[in-house]
Design a protein around this motif. Sequence first.
Motif, PDB file in Angstrom:
ATOM      1  N   UNK A   1     -13.023  17.332  -9.882  1.00  0.00           N
ATOM      2  CA  UNK A   1     -13.936  16.189  -9.799  1.00  0.00           C
ATOM      3  C   UNK A   1     -13.206  14.866  -9.670  1.00  0.00           C
ATOM      4  N   UNK A   2     -12.170  14.689 -10.486  1.00  0.00           N
ATOM      5  CA  UNK A   2     -11.376  13.453 -10.431  1.00  0.00           C
ATOM      6  C   UNK A   2     -10.676  13.344  -9.081  1.00  0.00           C
ATOM      7  N   UNK A   3     -10.163  14.465  -8.576  1.00  0.00           N
ATOM      8  CA  UNK A   3      -9.495  14.462  -7.267  1.00  0.00           C
ATOM      9  C   UNK A   3     -10.474  14.077  -6.164  1.00  0.00           C
TER      10      UNK A   3
ATOM     11  N   UNK B   1     -10.206  10.712  -3.814  1.00  0.00           N
ATOM     12  CA  UNK B   1     -10.201  10.730  -2.344  1.00  0.00           C
ATOM     13  C   UNK B   1     -11.363   9.908  -1.801  1.00  0.00           C
ATOM     14  N   UNK B   2     -12.544  10.097  -2.372  1.00  0.00           N
ATOM     15  CA  UNK B   2     -13.722   9.370  -1.898  1.00  0.00           C
ATOM     16  C   UNK B   2     -13.597   7.875  -2.044  1.00  0.00           C
ATOM     17  N   UNK B   3     -13.185   7.437  -3.230  1.00  0.00           N
ATOM     18  CA  UNK B   3     -13.033   5.994  -3.453  1.00  0.00           C
ATOM     19  C   UNK B   3     -11.972   5.422  -2.527  1.00  0.00           C
TER      20      UNK B   3
ATOM     21  N   UNK C   1      -3.354  15.862  -9.440  1.00  0.00           N
ATOM     22  CA  UNK C   1      -4.716  16.135  -9.892  1.00  0.00           C
ATOM     23  C   UNK C   1      -5.139  17.550  -9.521  1.00  0.00           C
ATOM     24  N   UNK C   2      -4.815  17.967  -8.316  1.00  0.00           N
ATOM     25  CA  UNK C   2      -5.180  19.313  -7.881  1.00  0.00           C
ATOM     26  C   UNK C   2      -4.421  20.382  -8.665  1.00  0.00           C
TER      27      UNK C   2
ATOM     28  N   UNK D   1       0.839  -1.197   0.000  1.00  0.00           N
ATOM     29  CA  UNK D   1       0.000   0.000   0.000  1.00  0.00           C
ATOM     30  C   UNK D   1       0.874   1.247   0.000  1.00  0.00           C
ATOM     31  N   UNK D   2       0.283   2.388  -0.304  1.00  0.00           N
ATOM     32  CA  UNK D   2       1.118   3.557  -0.447  1.00  0.00           C
ATOM     33  C   UNK D   2       0.366   4.856  -0.214  1.00  0.00           C
ATOM     34  N   UNK D   3       0.549   5.438   0.927  1.00  0.00           N
ATOM     35  CA  UNK D   3      -0.039   6.747   1.198  1.00  0.00           C
ATOM     36  C   UNK D   3       0.735   7.836   0.479  1.00  0.00           C
ATOM     37  N   UNK D   4       2.026   7.659   0.347  1.00  0.00           N
ATOM     38  CA  UNK D   4       2.835   8.686  -0.318  1.00  0.00           C
ATOM     39  C   UNK D   4       2.451   8.823  -1.788  1.00  0.00           C
ATOM     40  N   UNK D   5       2.207   7.720  -2.474  1.00  0.00           N
ATOM     41  CA  UNK D   5       1.794   7.809  -3.873  1.00  0.00           C
ATOM     42  C   UNK D   5       0.386   8.380  -3.975  1.00  0.00           C
ATOM     43  N   UNK D   6      -0.482   8.015  -3.046  1.00  0.00           N
ATOM     44  CA  UNK D   6      -1.822   8.605  -2.993  1.00  0.00           C
ATOM     45  C   UNK D   6      -1.712  10.123  -2.890  1.00  0.00           C
TER      46      UNK D   6
END
Length: 123
Positions: free
Chosen positions: A87-89, A93-95, A80-81, A68-73
């Motif tokens: 919308x994609x951002x 985040x939601x998914x 994206x921002x 897993x990877x929080x840094x890549x997230x």
Amino acid sequence: MCAFIGGGSRYLLGVVLPVTAGFPWATVLVNLLGSGLLAWLSHAERVTARWPSAVSVGLGVGGLGAFTTFSTFSLDLERLLNHQAWGVAGLYVGITLIGGLLLSWLGVWSARRWWAFPVEEES
């Protein structure tokens, strides 16, 4: 060794599932799978009770931690921002957050329900 396998698996998924339409599918997939698997591993005492604690820690912290990877997230979200893909951002985040929580609950539920067989006592 577990971290090598986890990190290598994450890399391979990134190669197989490249960013399409500006959406980082591989990062979402590894974080959702990791959420469910780590929750399952941490609540499947009836399965893992037979393992040395080093195996559970190696699989959880090493394997799934490297998978897993929080840094890549965070990096994907920042990109994206910066491209003003609001919308994609938001969807990303939601998914990631809601899906991760739902898969964590599913992992706990499955560990408690499906693996609820008695541990044999050693004589």
